[in-house]
Design an enzyme around this catalytic site. Structure first.
Site, PDB file in Angstrom:
ATOM      1  N   ASN A  10       0.807  -1.220   0.000  1.00 29.14           N
ATOM      2  CA  ASN A  10       0.000   0.000   0.000  1.00 29.14           C
ATOM      3  C   ASN A  10       0.840   1.269   0.000  1.00 29.14           C
ATOM      4  O   ASN A  10       0.389   2.309  -0.454  1.00 29.14           O
ATOM      5  CB  ASN A  10      -0.959   0.016   1.199  1.00 29.14           C
ATOM      6  CG  ASN A  10      -0.301  -0.416   2.485  1.00 29.14           C
ATOM      7  OD1 ASN A  10       0.260  -1.509   2.567  1.00 29.14           O
ATOM      8  ND2 ASN A  10      -0.343   0.426   3.493  1.00 29.14           N
ATOM      9  N   CYS A  52      -2.741   5.036   7.813  1.00 31.02           N
ATOM     10  CA  CYS A  52      -3.014   4.488   9.137  1.00 31.02           C
ATOM     11  C   CYS A  52      -1.903   4.804  10.123  1.00 31.02           C
ATOM     12  O   CYS A  52      -2.098   4.731  11.314  1.00 31.02           O
ATOM     13  CB  CYS A  52      -3.187   2.976   9.054  1.00 31.02           C
ATOM     14  SG  CYS A  52      -4.365   2.501   7.816  1.00 31.02           S
TER      15      CYS A  52
HETATM   16  C1  LIG Z   1      -2.973  -3.476   1.938  1.00 26.45           C
HETATM   17  C2  LIG Z   1      -4.124  -3.159   2.823  1.00 26.45           C
HETATM   18  N1  LIG Z   1      -4.689  -4.124   3.543  1.00 26.45           N
HETATM   19  C3  LIG Z   1      -5.731  -3.903   4.342  1.00 26.45           C
HETATM   20  C4  LIG Z   1      -6.272  -2.649   4.464  1.00 26.45           C
HETATM   21  C5  LIG Z   1      -7.442  -2.439   5.386  1.00 26.45           C
HETATM   22  O1  LIG Z   1      -8.625  -2.314   4.649  1.00 26.45           O
HETATM   23  P1  LIG Z   1      -9.915  -1.674   5.363  1.00 26.45           P
HETATM   24  O2  LIG Z   1      -9.639  -0.205   5.482  1.00 26.45           O
HETATM   25  O3  LIG Z   1     -11.042  -1.964   4.431  1.00 26.45           O
HETATM   26  O4  LIG Z   1     -10.058  -2.347   6.664  1.00 26.45           O
HETATM   27  C6  LIG Z   1      -5.714  -1.581   3.754  1.00 26.45           C
HETATM   28  C7  LIG Z   1      -6.219  -0.204   3.920  1.00 26.45           C
HETATM   29  O5  LIG Z   1      -5.491   0.758   3.797  1.00 26.45           O
HETATM   30  C8  LIG Z   1      -4.607  -1.849   2.897  1.00 26.45           C
HETATM   31  O6  LIG Z   1      -4.040  -0.879   2.184  1.00 26.45           O
END
Ligand SMILES: Cc1ncc(COP(=O)(O)O)c(C=O)c1O
Length: 390
Positions: A150, A324
């Site tokens: 991400n 996050c």
């Molecule tokens: C690679 C990845 N996994 C999981 C998530 C979590 O997803 P959600 O926000 O729908 O819980 C994200 C969110 O940024 C992400 O980028």
């Protein structure tokens, strides 16, 4: 002031066609899909149609799609399902660069009786495959490795990893939250056992996700309750969002071909022109195997948070590290795992584009960011020291 939104790995705008598809489910079609009467039963038909649309996006069978509340729930469900299904196995393999949805759960499990191997990456963000394969054992319950990162957009060679892991009789899960909708993801070609995706990364609303569970995969529900999702996830269905995710999946399937090449060109120009006009700037992660929409650029000797705040005054939305983690000033765990020097990791900005971005927006950033960085550097003692020493 116009907003220039380049933070699409954090979340995306809900597509107007998705909103339109959802609206009836807040008003005239508000029945409970589990109800016996036709008023509710018809809503069940809409869920079925959405399940087909999502399945189609990743080439799955509709019955392999389990609707959840988000990517995080899908990740948790997958890992917990694996360890519940193999109670004698006490080992988990993942990577050092996973999203907190996987990383923090694995760290939690490591404190609660599990041995967790966090596979390292190199300076380019590429996974150490030898380390990964050498650490598989008969005790391994699950390997969970993201499809695409991400923060950097770097994509791991999932197609190479999956057969090697499965040949050892080990379950494989991938967090494909950032990959789905941007690059082709085909679970018939890459035969993962479980896969997570999230609605709000593909122009559907927040609060809806999917766990793909390959037919025949051992499974245990995380949310135990009603019979919804064939007992695989209790809780009355989030019908409007499920319908929205169905529509978004249908649109995303077309966008991978129609829009992503244009998005990649915009991203490449943004990156090239910023690197050409700003000294001591570098791209984090390999550019060889990367999502088409993402670039992580480090501007040495400035604080990423300061860049974000200044860009915000110009209407530009981006991210430093992962959204996050941006509440904290710690450099991101991803960049640290890659060995990005401290002075560069601190000044990293992630631009993540979508089909809504335009060439004019790239021009605007290319014109405004270099003076902004130069001004911030004038105030940076580290920059002044480094200038003095050269
Ligand atoms: C690679 C990845 N996994 C999981 C998530 C979590 O997803 P959600 O926000 O729908 O819980 C994200 C969110 O940024 C992400 O980028």
């Amino acid at each position: 002031m116009k907003t220039i939104y380049m933070d699409n790995n954090a979340t995306t705008r809900v597509d107007p066609q998705v909103v339109e598809a959802m609206l009836p489910y807040f008003s005239e079609a508000y029945g409970n899909p589990s109800s016996v009467h036709a008023f509710g039963g018809n809503v069940g038909g809409s869920i079925k149609a959405a399940r087909d649309q999502v399945a189609n996006l990743i080439n799955a069978a509709p019955e392999e799609i389990v609707f959840t509340s988000c990517g995080t729930e899908s990740d948790s469900t997958a890992i917990r399902a694996a360890i519940a299904s193999y109670p004698d196995r006490k080992h988990i393999v993942t990577t050092r660069v996973e999203h907190p949805a996987v990383k923090n759960l694995c760290e939690h499990l490591a404190k609660n009786g599990y041995r967790v191997t966090f596979v390292p990456v190199d300076r380019d963000g590429n996974l150490d495959l030898d380390y990964l394969f050498a650490n598989l054992s008969d005790d391994t319950a699950i390997v969970s490795i993201m499809w695409a990162n991400n923060e950097t957009g770097v994509m791991f060679p999932i197609e190479e990893i999956v057969p090697a892991v499965q040949a050892r009789g080990i379950m494989f899960h991938t967090d494909a939250v950032q990959a789905v909708g941007k690059v082709p993801v085909d679970v018939k070609k890459v035969t993962v056992d479980m896969l997570s995706l999230s609605g709000h990364k593909i122009h559907a609303p927040k609060g809806i996700g999917v766990l793909y569970v390959r037919k025949g995969t051992r499974y245990a529900p995380f949310m135990i309750g009603g019979h919804q999702e064939k007992g695989r996830r209790g809780g009355t269905e989030n019908v409007a969002s499920i319908v929205g995710l169905g529509k978004a999946s249908e649109l995303a399937a077309g966008q991978i071909q129609d829009q992503m090449p244009r998005v990649a060109k915009l991203r490449d120009r943004l990156e090239k022109e910023l690197l050409a006009s700003i000294p001591n700037a570098m791209v984090n992660g390999t550019t060889e195997r990367r999502l088409p929409n993402t670039t992580s650029i480090s501007f040495e000797y400035v604080e990423g948070e300061s860049i974000l705040l200044m860009m915000d005054t110009l209407g530009v939305c981006a991210s430093s590290g992962s959204a996050c983690t941006s509440g904290s000033l710690e450099p991101s765990h991803v960049l640290r795992a890659m060995g990005v020097p401290f002075t560069a990791a601190h000044g990293s900005i992630r631009f993540s584009l979508s089909a809504y971005n335009t060439a004019d927006e790239v021009d605007y950033i290319v014109a405004n960011l270099p003076p902004l960085i130069a001004n911030l550097r004038k105030m940076s003692p580290f920059w002044n020291q480094s200038a003095a020493s050269t």
